[in-house]
Design a protein around this motif. Structure first.
Motif: not given
Lengths: 118, 110
Positions: A24, A27, A30, A52, A69-73, A75
């Motif tokens: 995680d 926040s 990227t 992306n 890596r889902t939703g750019g957060s 992994s």
């Protein structure tokens, strides 16, 4: 503020089993990296995610390794049919977007997942 | 051949001594991280530099781009400085992935 969080901190499993390791990132970061530190060896790059863009998978040691890596957060690093040589500490790091006009950005490391394959 | 070479591999010193760890790197690396790893594994980035010199407390990092060489110095060393110090290079090709040196294990004796 929260740093890079990895889970589990330790994982012991039998040879041949699949494992999933979670990262995680901080926040807003990227860029996300997975590295591996094997006993008696140095750190090595595994995979890199940036926004992306298609990930750089050039460091994955075999096709048993994959990451998403889902939703750019968050992994997940998955190792299928684990082997004893997969035993290592798996480290995740994140950073703001680096390179290009943004310049280099410092990477922030999680505490790692210590994986032991019996 | 590793793109990042560190020396020495091991260093033991008395408390209070001035410490220098060296790192040489190859063409294609444009910046360096100096990382600290304590027993138990956690890695902390001490410095990231692409030119000149940075200082934080008793730690100083320098880099010479022409010679492709960087040094990490610790002044007035203390036993809590005992750790593995790792030099890691960042390539110039846009991907920020790190190429690691083998690390220097530093032990400071009280």
């Amino acid at each position: 503020g929260a740093g890079v969080s990895q889970s589990p901190s330790n994982k012991v499993t039998e040879k041949g089993k699949d494992v999933e390791l979670r990262c995680d990132p901080i926040s807003g970061h990227t860029a996300l990296y997975w590295y591996r530190q094997s006993l008696g060896q140095g750190l090595e790059f595994l995979i890199y995610f940036q926004g992306n863009s298609a990930p750089d998978k050039s460091g994955l040691p075999s096709d048993r390794f994959s990451a998403e890596r889902t939703g750019g957060s968050v992994s997940t690093l998955t190792i299928q049919r684990t082997q004893q040589e997969d035993s290592a500490v798996y480290l995740c790091a994140s950073s703001l977007a680096g390179g290009g006009q943004g310049g280099h950005q410092p990477q922030h490391f999680g505490d790692g997942t210590r994986l032991s394959i019996l | 051949k590793n793109e990042v070479e560190q020396s020495p591999q091991n260093l033991t010193a008395q408390e209070g001594e001035f410490i220098t760890i060296n790192c040489s790197y190859s063409v294609g690396i444009s910046a360096l991280h100096w990382l600290q790893q304590h027993p138990g594994g956690g890695i902390v980035s001490l410095f990231m530099l692409s030119s000149g010199k940075k200082k934080h407390g008793r730690l100083i990092a320098t880099i010479n781009i022409q010679e492709k060489h960087s040094s990490l110095h610790i002044t007035a060393s203390h036993p809590r400085d005992s750790a593995v110090y790792i030099c890691a290079g960042i390539t110039i090709f846009g991907n920020e992935k790190l190429t690691f040196g083998t690390g220097t294990r530093l032990t400071i004796i009280p």
